[in-house]
Design a protein around this motif. Structure first.
Motif, short mmCIF file in Angstrom:
data_model
loop_
_atom_site.label_atom_id
_atom_site.label_comp_id
_atom_site.label_asym_id
_atom_site.label_seq_id
_atom_site.Cartn_x
_atom_site.Cartn_y
_atom_site.Cartn_z
N SER A 116 0.81 -1.21 0.00
CA SER A 116 0.00 0.00 0.00
C SER A 116 0.85 1.26 0.00
CB SER A 116 -0.93 -0.01 1.21
OG SER A 116 -1.74 1.13 1.21
N LYS A 117 1.74 1.37 0.98
CA LYS A 117 2.61 2.55 1.09
C LYS A 117 4.03 2.12 1.39
CE LYS A 117 -0.80 5.89 2.70
NZ LYS A 117 -1.26 6.70 3.81
N ILE A 118 4.95 2.96 0.96
CA ILE A 118 6.36 2.79 1.28
C ILE A 118 6.76 3.99 2.11
CG2 ILE A 118 8.69 2.54 0.37
CD1 ILE A 118 7.24 1.84 -2.33
N TYR A 119 7.29 3.73 3.27
CA TYR A 119 7.76 4.81 4.15
C TYR A 119 9.28 4.84 4.14
CZ TYR A 119 3.02 5.12 5.91
OH TYR A 119 1.66 5.29 6.01
N LEU A 120 9.84 6.01 3.99
CA LEU A 120 11.28 6.20 4.05
C LEU A 120 11.58 7.13 5.21
CD1 LEU A 120 14.19 6.06 2.97
CD2 LEU A 120 13.60 7.97 1.44
N ASP A 121 12.31 6.62 6.19
CA ASP A 121 12.71 7.41 7.35
C ASP A 121 14.22 7.51 7.37
OD1 ASP A 121 10.06 7.56 8.17
OD2 ASP A 121 10.23 5.82 9.49
N MET A 122 14.72 8.73 7.58
CA MET A 122 16.16 8.93 7.67
C MET A 122 16.51 9.52 9.02
SD MET A 122 17.48 10.19 4.00
CE MET A 122 16.11 10.58 2.94
N ASN A 123 17.32 8.77 9.75
CA ASN A 123 17.82 9.22 11.04
C ASN A 123 19.24 9.71 10.81
OD1 ASN A 123 18.10 9.59 13.87
ND2 ASN A 123 19.23 7.67 13.94
N THR A 124 19.49 10.96 11.15
CA THR A 124 20.79 11.56 10.84
C THR A 124 21.58 11.97 12.08
OG1 THR A 124 19.81 13.76 10.61
CG2 THR A 124 19.94 12.41 8.62
N ASP A 125 21.16 11.49 13.24
CA ASP A 125 21.91 11.80 14.46
C ASP A 125 21.88 10.58 15.37
OD1 ASP A 125 19.40 11.80 15.69
OD2 ASP A 125 19.27 13.97 15.80
N GLU A 126 22.42 10.74 16.56
CA GLU A 126 22.51 9.60 17.48
C GLU A 126 21.21 9.29 18.20
OE1 GLU A 126 25.92 9.71 20.01
OE2 GLU A 126 27.23 10.31 18.36
N ASP A 127 20.24 10.18 18.13
CA ASP A 127 18.94 9.95 18.76
C ASP A 127 18.11 9.07 17.82
OD1 ASP A 127 16.52 9.92 20.01
OD2 ASP A 127 16.28 12.10 20.07
N THR A 128 18.08 7.79 18.09
CA THR A 128 17.41 6.85 17.20
C THR A 128 15.88 6.92 17.28
OG1 THR A 128 17.51 5.09 18.87
CG2 THR A 128 19.33 5.21 17.25
N LYS A 129 15.37 7.65 18.25
CA LYS A 129 13.91 7.75 18.39
C LYS A 129 13.32 8.85 17.53
CE LYS A 129 13.76 5.59 22.77
NZ LYS A 129 13.97 5.45 24.05
N THR A 130 14.14 9.76 17.07
CA THR A 130 13.63 10.84 16.22
C THR A 130 14.07 10.60 14.78
OG1 THR A 130 15.56 12.23 16.59
CG2 THR A 130 13.69 12.54 18.09
N ILE A 131 13.21 11.00 13.88
CA ILE A 131 13.49 10.89 12.45
C ILE A 131 13.58 12.30 11.91
CG2 ILE A 131 12.60 10.08 10.24
CD1 ILE A 131 13.50 7.83 12.15
N GLU A 132 14.70 12.62 11.30
CA GLU A 132 14.89 13.98 10.80
C GLU A 132 14.25 14.20 9.43
OE1 GLU A 132 16.96 13.36 14.16
OE2 GLU A 132 17.51 12.21 12.38
N HIS A 133 14.17 13.15 8.62
CA HIS A 133 13.57 13.27 7.29
C HIS A 133 12.66 12.07 7.06
CE1 HIS A 133 16.45 16.44 6.40
NE2 HIS A 133 17.37 15.67 6.94
N ALA A 134 11.42 12.33 6.69
CA ALA A 134 10.46 11.24 6.48
C ALA A 134 9.64 11.50 5.22
CB ALA A 134 9.54 11.12 7.69
N TYR A 135 9.42 10.43 4.46
CA TYR A 135 8.71 10.52 3.19
C TYR A 135 7.86 9.26 3.03
CZ TYR A 135 12.54 13.75 2.36
OH TYR A 135 13.45 14.77 2.47
#
Length: 149
Positions: A100-119
């Motif tokens: 149905s959907k493809i999610y792309l999450d990019m984590n760019t720092d050491e905080d693995t719980k936050t996603i800095e870029h999401a599509y």
């Protein structure tokens, strides 16, 4: 008999309501991971998981990418997300429908719980998964940025 009906309903709800998450390791995802890591040395890990009916790709990076790098990563991902590749992934987890959907999450720092870029991209334009008309199929061609503010 009257006590058996609620138990059967509960079992049916449990079976149909629980979705298992599958790690994805197809030839195409392995090749994509290799390509991304070669092109972008700051990429540390690329994870693919499928939880019906959606595919998730998470990219962990050691630093924030430049705008150009971010666009280049998206270009590589867009090139990968063809209907054929998505059908290969669906078959690998014995999913008989379109992803149905493809999610792309990019984590760019050491905080693995936050996603800095999401599509995300989707197969159907609407929530009507039975409408296979040309006007209702995006086929993962359009990517949307998720802005959580």
């Amino acid at each position: 008999m009257s006590k058996l009906i609620p138990i059967l309903i509960g079992v049916l709800l449990l079976i149909t309501g629980c979705s298992t998450t599958h790690k994805i390791h197809t030839d195409s995802t392995k090749e994509l991971t290799k390509e991304l890591k070669e092109l972008f040395p700051s990429i540390e890990k690329v994870h693919f998981t499928f939880t019906r009916p959606n595919l998730s790709c998470r990219i962990d990076m050691s630093k924030e990418p430049s705008k150009e790098e971010l666009e280049a990563i998206l270009t590589v991902i867009k090139r990968f997300t063809t209907v054929d590749n998505m059908n290969e992934i669906a078959r690998s987890v014995k999913w008989g429908l379109e992803i149905s959907k493809i999610y792309l999450d990019m984590n760019t720092d050491e905080d693995t719980k936050t996603i800095e870029h999401a599509y995300y991209a989707r197969f159907f334009k609407t929530s009507n998964a039975s409408d296979y008309s040309e006007t209702n199929i995006e086929g993962y061609r359009i990517w949307y940025e998720i802005n959580e503010k």
